[in-house]
Design a protein around this motif. Sequence first.
Motif, PDB file in Angstrom:
ATOM      1  N   UNK A  53       0.792  -1.227   0.000  1.00 12.97           N
ATOM      2  CA  UNK A  53       0.000   0.000   0.000  1.00 12.97           C
ATOM      3  C   UNK A  53       0.819   1.267   0.000  1.00 12.97           C
ATOM      4  N   UNK A  54       2.142   1.131   0.070  1.00 15.69           N
ATOM      5  CA  UNK A  54       3.021   2.290   0.026  1.00 15.69           C
ATOM      6  C   UNK A  54       3.933   2.207  -1.188  1.00 15.69           C
ATOM      7  N   UNK A  55       4.409   3.352  -1.639  1.00 17.69           N
ATOM      8  CA  UNK A  55       5.303   3.378  -2.795  1.00 17.69           C
ATOM      9  C   UNK A  55       6.595   2.636  -2.470  1.00 17.69           C
ATOM     10  N   UNK A  56       7.088   1.890  -3.429  1.00 19.88           N
ATOM     11  CA  UNK A  56       8.343   1.156  -3.238  1.00 19.88           C
ATOM     12  C   UNK A  56       9.511   2.127  -3.152  1.00 19.88           C
ATOM     13  N   UNK A  57      10.446   1.851  -2.275  1.00 15.07           N
ATOM     14  CA  UNK A  57      11.672   2.635  -2.195  1.00 15.07           C
ATOM     15  C   UNK A  57      12.509   2.379  -3.440  1.00 15.07           C
ATOM     16  N   UNK A  58      13.518   3.221  -3.657  1.00 13.88           N
ATOM     17  CA  UNK A  58      14.411   3.009  -4.794  1.00 13.88           C
ATOM     18  C   UNK A  58      15.124   1.660  -4.663  1.00 13.88           C
ATOM     19  N   UNK A  59      15.453   1.272  -3.434  1.00 16.92           N
ATOM     20  CA  UNK A  59      16.131  -0.011  -3.224  1.00 16.92           C
ATOM     21  C   UNK A  59      15.254  -1.168  -3.673  1.00 16.92           C
ATOM     22  N   UNK A 116       8.035  -8.247 -14.699  1.00 18.17           N
ATOM     23  CA  UNK A 116       8.555  -6.888 -14.914  1.00 18.17           C
ATOM     24  C   UNK A 116       9.079  -6.272 -13.625  1.00 18.17           C
ATOM     25  N   UNK A 117       8.273  -6.300 -12.580  1.00 17.60           N
ATOM     26  CA  UNK A 117       8.682  -5.688 -11.311  1.00 17.60           C
ATOM     27  C   UNK A 117       8.118  -6.471 -10.128  1.00 17.60           C
ATOM     28  N   UNK A 118       8.173  -7.799 -10.251  1.00 16.59           N
ATOM     29  CA  UNK A 118       7.690  -8.637  -9.169  1.00 16.59           C
ATOM     30  C   UNK A 118       8.819  -9.045  -8.239  1.00 16.59           C
ATOM     31  N   UNK A 119       8.476  -9.263  -6.986  1.00 12.32           N
ATOM     32  CA  UNK A 119       9.478  -9.732  -6.025  1.00 12.32           C
ATOM     33  C   UNK A 119       8.820 -10.587  -4.957  1.00 12.32           C
ATOM     34  N   UNK A 120       9.589 -11.511  -4.421  1.00  7.70           N
ATOM     35  CA  UNK A 120       9.192 -12.269  -3.245  1.00  7.70           C
ATOM     36  C   UNK A 120       9.603 -11.449  -2.027  1.00  7.70           C
ATOM     37  N   UNK A 121       8.757 -11.423  -1.004  1.00 11.34           N
ATOM     38  CA  UNK A 121       9.116 -10.580   0.130  1.00 11.34           C
ATOM     39  C   UNK A 121       8.488 -10.967   1.448  1.00 11.34           C
ATOM     40  N   UNK A 156       3.987  -7.014  -6.336  1.00  7.13           N
ATOM     41  CA  UNK A 156       4.243  -6.142  -7.474  1.00  7.13           C
ATOM     42  C   UNK A 156       4.716  -4.808  -6.899  1.00  7.13           C
ATOM     43  N   UNK A 157       5.895  -4.350  -7.330  1.00  6.78           N
ATOM     44  CA  UNK A 157       6.436  -3.099  -6.783  1.00  6.78           C
ATOM     45  C   UNK A 157       5.643  -1.877  -7.215  1.00  6.78           C
ATOM     46  N   UNK A 158       4.841  -2.004  -8.273  1.00  7.82           N
ATOM     47  CA  UNK A 158       4.043  -0.865  -8.729  1.00  7.82           C
ATOM     48  C   UNK A 158       4.862   0.188  -9.434  1.00  7.82           C
ATOM     49  N   UNK A 159       6.040  -0.189  -9.914  1.00  4.50           N
ATOM     50  CA  UNK A 159       6.937   0.793 -10.535  1.00  4.50           C
ATOM     51  C   UNK A 159       7.066   0.616 -12.043  1.00  4.50           C
ATOM     52  N   UNK A 160       6.616  -0.540 -12.574  1.00  8.88           N
ATOM     53  CA  UNK A 160       6.727  -0.785 -14.014  1.00  8.88           C
ATOM     54  C   UNK A 160       5.517  -1.579 -14.487  1.00  8.88           C
ATOM     55  N   UNK A 169       7.235   3.056 -16.933  1.00  8.63           N
ATOM     56  CA  UNK A 169       7.102   3.437 -15.527  1.00  8.63           C
ATOM     57  C   UNK A 169       5.638   3.644 -15.147  1.00  8.63           C
ATOM     58  N   UNK A 170       5.305   3.260 -13.929  1.00  4.70           N
ATOM     59  CA  UNK A 170       3.976   3.532 -13.397  1.00  4.70           C
ATOM     60  C   UNK A 170       4.116   4.026 -11.967  1.00  4.70           C
ATOM     61  N   UNK A 171       3.256   4.923 -11.603  1.00  7.36           N
ATOM     62  CA  UNK A 171       3.331   5.569 -10.291  1.00  7.36           C
ATOM     63  C   UNK A 171       2.397   4.860  -9.330  1.00  7.36           C
ATOM     64  N   UNK A 172       2.746   3.616  -9.015  1.00  3.44           N
ATOM     65  CA  UNK A 172       1.873   2.819  -8.170  1.00  3.44           C
ATOM     66  C   UNK A 172       2.457   2.554  -6.805  1.00  3.44           C
ATOM     67  N   UNK A 173       1.857   1.619  -6.097  1.00  2.00           N
ATOM     68  CA  UNK A 173       2.306   1.220  -4.763  1.00  2.00           C
ATOM     69  C   UNK A 173       2.500  -0.287  -4.752  1.00  2.00           C
ATOM     70  N   UNK A 174       3.151  -0.778  -3.717  1.00  6.59           N
ATOM     71  CA  UNK A 174       3.368  -2.211  -3.567  1.00  6.59           C
ATOM     72  C   UNK A 174       2.023  -2.896  -3.312  1.00  6.59           C
ATOM     73  N   UNK A 175       1.737  -3.929  -4.101  1.00 11.66           N
ATOM     74  CA  UNK A 175       0.499  -4.691  -3.958  1.00 11.66           C
ATOM     75  C   UNK A 175       0.802  -6.180  -4.106  1.00 11.66           C
TER      76      UNK A 175
END
Length: 254
Positions: A75-81, A152-157, A179-183, A218-224
């Motif tokens: 629900x929050x924007x992903x950090x650059x890291x 594209x911008x998926x991660x396990x976490x 989904x990092x919501x960044x791409x 690029x997309x201006x999303x949040x982590x979902x």
Amino acid sequence: MSRKQLSTTRRAFLGAAGVAAVGSLALGGSAVAQQDGSNGARNYRVTVANRTDYQPFTPPAVVAHRPDVEVFAVGEAASEAVKQVAENGNLGPLSEFAESSNAVRGVAVGEGPLVPRTDPGDTGHPYFAELHVSADASARYLSFVSMLVATNDGFAGLDTVPLPEAVNGSLTYFAAGYDAGTEQNTEQFADLVPPAQSLTGEHREGVDGTGSSDPSLAEDGVVTPHPGITGVGDVPEAFDWDGPVALVQVERIA
């Protein structure tokens, strides 16, 4: 299949990971960061296993930290890291974050990618890795990130889960796919990192992939929670997953 036991210094990790991207760490190399010179350090063994049928992971990264830091949050924007890990398998920004934050007390990174147990790309890589990390008693939580390579911008976490308190104590977690919501999720191999083809055995003639972010996607999303592979591109729908993508066991050892 033998377990990987990794140990080096915090400085060595920061030096290696600061320049590492998917082209190097995803295909080899190892690093562990520990709280240098800390008295009464607690030692942890973290085993990460890939539970998917077709999704390889970049080398898993685990962070032992205090409660006042958050590696990512739904629900929050992903950090650059997190963006760089999720889009490009790039650990550089994560190493910079670890170096700059006093709340991060220990970091460990796997020495290579984790493939599904069936190893669909016939790579010889393991499906699990064992990491060792040390941190002082103020680090009560663990976070974990690893790129889902054929996305594209998926991660396990894992986001801020408790570390075991007692020596010989053990906690087991199941990590979801995010989904990092960044791409944008084009699901095209041309938009994925280059190892996506070699690690899965899905070779596309004339398609190289890319290890850098594409501003046009690029997309201006949040982590979902990740929607999975839906078949809109040339990534096979079989690369989808059901339920948690990784198992993470954390043990406090003497």
